[in-house]
Design a protein around this motif. Structure first.
Motif, mmCIF file in Angstrom:
data_model
loop_
_atom_site.group_PDB
_atom_site.id
_atom_site.type_symbol
_atom_site.label_atom_id
_atom_site.label_comp_id
_atom_site.label_asym_id
_atom_site.label_seq_id
_atom_site.Cartn_x
_atom_site.Cartn_y
_atom_site.Cartn_z
ATOM 1 N N HIS A 97 41.588 26.129 17.080
ATOM 2 C CA HIS A 97 41.587 26.045 18.542
ATOM 3 C C HIS A 97 42.950 25.478 18.945
ATOM 4 N N HIS A 98 43.639 26.182 19.836
ATOM 5 C CA HIS A 98 45.009 25.800 20.186
ATOM 6 C C HIS A 98 45.055 25.143 21.567
ATOM 7 N N SER A 99 45.925 24.154 21.669
ATOM 8 C CA SER A 99 46.119 23.475 22.948
ATOM 9 C C SER A 99 47.397 22.651 22.899
ATOM 10 N N ASP A 100 48.006 22.474 24.077
ATOM 11 C CA ASP A 100 49.181 21.600 24.187
ATOM 12 C C ASP A 100 48.772 20.141 24.366
ATOM 13 N N HIS A 101 47.476 19.905 24.567
ATOM 14 C CA HIS A 101 46.992 18.550 24.848
ATOM 15 C C HIS A 101 45.764 18.271 23.978
ATOM 16 N N VAL A 102 45.885 17.321 23.045
ATOM 17 C CA VAL A 102 44.782 16.959 22.161
ATOM 18 C C VAL A 102 44.538 15.451 22.285
ATOM 19 N N ILE A 103 43.365 15.094 22.805
ATOM 20 C CA ILE A 103 42.982 13.687 22.928
ATOM 21 C C ILE A 103 42.218 13.288 21.676
ATOM 22 N N LEU A 104 42.743 12.308 20.960
ATOM 23 C CA LEU A 104 42.135 11.832 19.723
ATOM 24 C C LEU A 104 41.260 10.624 20.051
ATOM 25 N N ALA A 105 39.934 10.826 20.097
ATOM 26 C CA ALA A 105 38.994 9.764 20.474
ATOM 27 C C ALA A 105 37.897 9.661 19.419
ATOM 28 N N THR A 106 38.302 9.481 18.160
ATOM 29 C CA THR A 106 37.374 9.587 17.038
ATOM 30 C C THR A 106 36.648 8.289 16.704
ATOM 31 N N GLY A 107 36.969 7.168 17.349
ATOM 32 C CA GLY A 107 36.251 5.929 17.080
ATOM 33 C C GLY A 107 36.812 5.139 15.920
ATOM 34 N N HIS A 108 36.303 3.882 15.784
ATOM 35 C CA HIS A 108 36.895 2.963 14.803
ATOM 36 C C HIS A 108 36.496 3.235 13.358
ATOM 37 N N SER A 109 35.583 4.189 13.131
ATOM 38 C CA SER A 109 35.099 4.406 11.767
ATOM 39 C C SER A 109 35.586 5.702 11.132
ATOM 40 N N ALA A 110 36.374 6.490 11.848
ATOM 41 C CA ALA A 110 36.798 7.809 11.353
ATOM 42 C C ALA A 110 37.980 7.672 10.393
ATOM 43 N N GLU A 111 37.725 7.099 9.227
ATOM 44 C CA GLU A 111 38.793 6.872 8.266
ATOM 45 C C GLU A 111 39.394 8.182 7.765
ATOM 46 N N ASP A 112 38.576 9.235 7.673
ATOM 47 C CA ASP A 112 39.086 10.514 7.178
ATOM 48 C C ASP A 112 40.153 11.079 8.108
ATOM 49 N N MET A 113 39.936 10.977 9.424
ATOM 50 C CA MET A 113 40.945 11.469 10.367
ATOM 51 C C MET A 113 42.201 10.607 10.330
ATOM 52 N N LEU A 114 42.024 9.307 10.230
ATOM 53 C CA LEU A 114 43.191 8.428 10.155
ATOM 54 C C LEU A 114 44.024 8.733 8.916
ATOM 55 N N GLN A 115 43.361 8.994 7.806
ATOM 56 C CA GLN A 115 44.086 9.339 6.583
ATOM 57 C C GLN A 115 44.820 10.657 6.745
ATOM 58 N N HIS A 116 44.185 11.620 7.418
ATOM 59 C CA HIS A 116 44.850 12.907 7.668
ATOM 60 C C HIS A 116 46.107 12.707 8.505
ATOM 61 N N LEU A 117 46.043 11.857 9.508
ATOM 62 C CA LEU A 117 47.222 11.602 10.339
ATOM 63 C C LEU A 117 48.346 11.006 9.507
ATOM 64 N N ILE A 118 47.996 10.052 8.647
ATOM 65 C CA ILE A 118 49.012 9.421 7.801
ATOM 66 C C ILE A 118 49.629 10.451 6.853
ATOM 67 N N ASP A 119 48.780 11.282 6.263
ATOM 68 C CA ASP A 119 49.281 12.311 5.344
ATOM 69 C C ASP A 119 50.173 13.334 6.060
ATOM 70 N N SER A 120 49.975 13.468 7.366
ATOM 71 C CA SER A 120 50.745 14.448 8.158
ATOM 72 C C SER A 120 51.946 13.819 8.853
ATOM 73 N N ASP A 121 52.248 12.564 8.503
ATOM 74 C CA ASP A 121 53.419 11.848 9.038
ATOM 75 C C ASP A 121 53.316 11.558 10.529
ATOM 76 N N VAL A 122 52.089 11.520 11.073
ATOM 77 C CA VAL A 122 51.905 10.974 12.418
ATOM 78 C C VAL A 122 52.112 9.471 12.314
ATOM 79 N N PHE A 123 52.783 8.887 13.292
ATOM 80 C CA PHE A 123 53.108 7.459 13.191
ATOM 81 C C PHE A 123 51.847 6.626 13.391
ATOM 82 N N VAL A 124 51.465 5.889 12.332
ATOM 83 C CA VAL A 124 50.302 5.003 12.339
ATOM 84 C C VAL A 124 50.752 3.667 11.771
#
Length: 518
Positions: free
Chosen positions: A232-259
């Motif tokens: 699904h494509h979009s120019d605007h993605v709101i990340l509201a996954t909550g404090h327990s979504a460790e899998d998404m946080l790890q994906h962001l780190i692996d993708s070089d998103v600044f965390v």
């Protein structure tokens, strides 16, 4: 013209309407703007009001919170994507559709009715549903946290949040009570009404559709991939996954998103008989029907170490819940229903975990410590023959580092097993909790009681990581188009603050689309 009367102090048996007639004999209707209870020991408990009173024949205006809307979407428009349907995600979606912006909302779990079935199986049989539990599923962690709307933040969006909750079925009183709460029983009826409104007003909702990856361009996010493999494509993605979504946080780190790592708090949850808290707070008025279940708010700051110890998420007339998201780890949390009629009162007792001092450059240090304590809690239960129960220790035994006093009663639907929580915690956390609880006894005589107990572990007060965003655009500092939002991104700490943060992100998207329109 209406008049506002502030700081009206009334004995608990005096009627507000009678007092207002004395203040303005030629008045019309009135509206409570704020109500609180003052139960400090130097005087009898009384109510304190701020009230707006209309003149005779006048009608008080109510705030409609009407919003400017997009009149025409750009030809290149792609629906904004929201990941997570907790308070931040739901209110982001609500704000967008009310502004005329259709959107897509993705939730790894099910609708609330199916989610509750999974939670009940976990409490009763210990069968964890990785998709539907106290943290995941429609409504997020806020669905099982008492519906508490207390917040320390100052935001112009708070009245809007409360207004919309009432619009969808929450008690009207949340708009003026100083300690508002919806109740876990009532908020379960509010969430489906919000869902229905979203679906009728341009929001597509995808349940049981975990977002597993983000799509990336050059220093930007361009969409998402779900567990089904759909893009699904979009120019605007709101990340509201909550404090327990460790899998998404790890994906962001692996993708070089600044965390980055951030400070947070962990500890235990304390439970007293509600009658004891009522007696401490209300004294001889403890059984007065107008006062209901008493609450408290406690804090101690160690100036030498800079560590804070404080109560959090206090649940009068509540229950202690098993709230884990992993099969080999245990987490506790608290909730209460609207009437707050359980015979127990509970609250988190937490210690501030200072990231820089404890972990230095290891941004995952807080997450590792959280995981370690949750796993140790599970193992402690297993070692004494338990399975699904929460670990518990009598408060006096905890302070004495003993197992002399056994706990037999509980509010927890999962049951309890007696363990040595004093040995489970790292020594620095134990010592600070002990120090704080002893200080709290001086503030609330009787707080240290043989009838009190501690549960382990209270580890999900907030996220140990922050997905850093620009203060102006609210987009990721490394990837434009990504709006880190709410508790899981490190920008909120409760239902109201998370909802307000979702609104802020949605409004930024509205501003960007409005600029194109203009």
């Amino acid at each position: 013209m209406s008049k506002i009367f502030k700081d009206i102090k009334l004995p608990i048996d005096q009627e507000l309407s009678e007092h207002l007639l004395w203040l303005m004999p030629e008045s019309g209707g009135y509206r409570i703007l704020r109500q609180s209870v003052d139960a400090r020991k130097k005087h009898s408990p009384h109510f304190v009001y701020t009230v707006e009173v209309a003149e005779k024949g006048e009608t008080l205006k109510t705030e409609a919170f009407s919003l400017p809307r997009i009149s025409k979407l750009p030809a290149t428009f792609q629906k904004p994507i929201i990941i997570g349907s907790g308070p931040a995600g739901l209110f982001a979606a609500l704000r967008l559709v009310e502004r005329g912006i259709p959107c897509k909302l993705f939730e790894r779990g099910s609708q609330s009715a199916d989610r509750i079935k999974g939670i009940n199986r976990f409490w009763r049989y210990g069968e964890l549903d990785r998709r539907n539990n106290v943290c995941y599923g429609e409504g997020g962690a806020g669905l099982y946290s008492d519906g508490k709307l207390i917040t320390r933040i100052k935001s112009d969006h708070i009245p809007y949040v409360l207004n919309r909750l009432v619009q969808f079925g929450a008690p009207e009183e949340i708009q003026w009570l100083s300690n508002p709460h919806v109740g876990s029983d009532k908020i379960r009826r509010v969430i489906p009404k919000i869902r229905e409104f979203l679906l009728q007003n341009g929001c597509e909702i995808f349940y049981n559709s975990q977002v597993t990856q983000l799509l990336y361009g050059k220093n930007c996010v361009t969409g998402v991939i779900t567990e089904q493999g759909h893009q699904h494509h979009s120019d605007h993605v709101i990340l509201a996954t909550g404090h327990s979504a460790e899998d998404m946080l790890q994906h962001l780190i692996d993708s070089d998103v600044f965390v980055e790592g951030k400070s947070f708090a962990m500890g235990l949850r304390i439970e007293h008989p509600q009658a004891e808290i009522n007696r401490i707070q209300y004294r001889e008025f403890a059984d007065h029907p107008k006062l209901g279940s008493a609450n408290y708010k406690l804090a101690h700051h160690d100036n030498q170490s800079g560590v804070g110890i404080y109560s959090f998420c206090m649940c009068p007339g509540g229950y202690v819940l098993s709230s884990g998201t992993e099969p080999d780890a245990l987490v506790c949390n608290g909730m209460s229903n609207f009437n707050r009629n359980s015979p127990y009162a509970n609250a988190a007792m937490v210690v501030s975990i200072q990231h820089d001092k404890l972990f230095g450059e290891d941004r995952m240090g807080g997450m590792k410590l959280r995981k370690e304590l949750e796993t140790r809690a599970f193992q402690a239960v297993k070692e004494v023959g338990g399975s699904k129960e929460l670990p518990v220790q009598n408060l006096v035994s905890f302070l004495q580092k003993s197992n002399r006093h056994k706990v037999t009663d509980t509010s927890s639907p999962s049951g309890i097993v007696n363990t040595r929580l004093d040995q489970l915690l790292p020594s620095f956390m134990y010592e600070k909790l002990k120090e704080g609880i002893e200080k709290f006894e001086s503030q609330m005589k009787g707080f240290i009681s043989e009838k009190a107990k501690l549960y382990g572990v209270e580890s999900r007060t907030s996220c140990p990581l922050r997905v850093t965003r620009d203060d102006s655009t609210l987009q990721s500092v490394s990837h434009r188009g990504l709006y880190p939002c709410g508790e899981g991104a490190g920008y909120a700490g409760g239902i109201t603050s998370a909802a307000c943060d979702g609104i802020k992100c949605a409004d930024k998207i509205f501003e960007s689309l409005k600029t194109i329109e203009d």
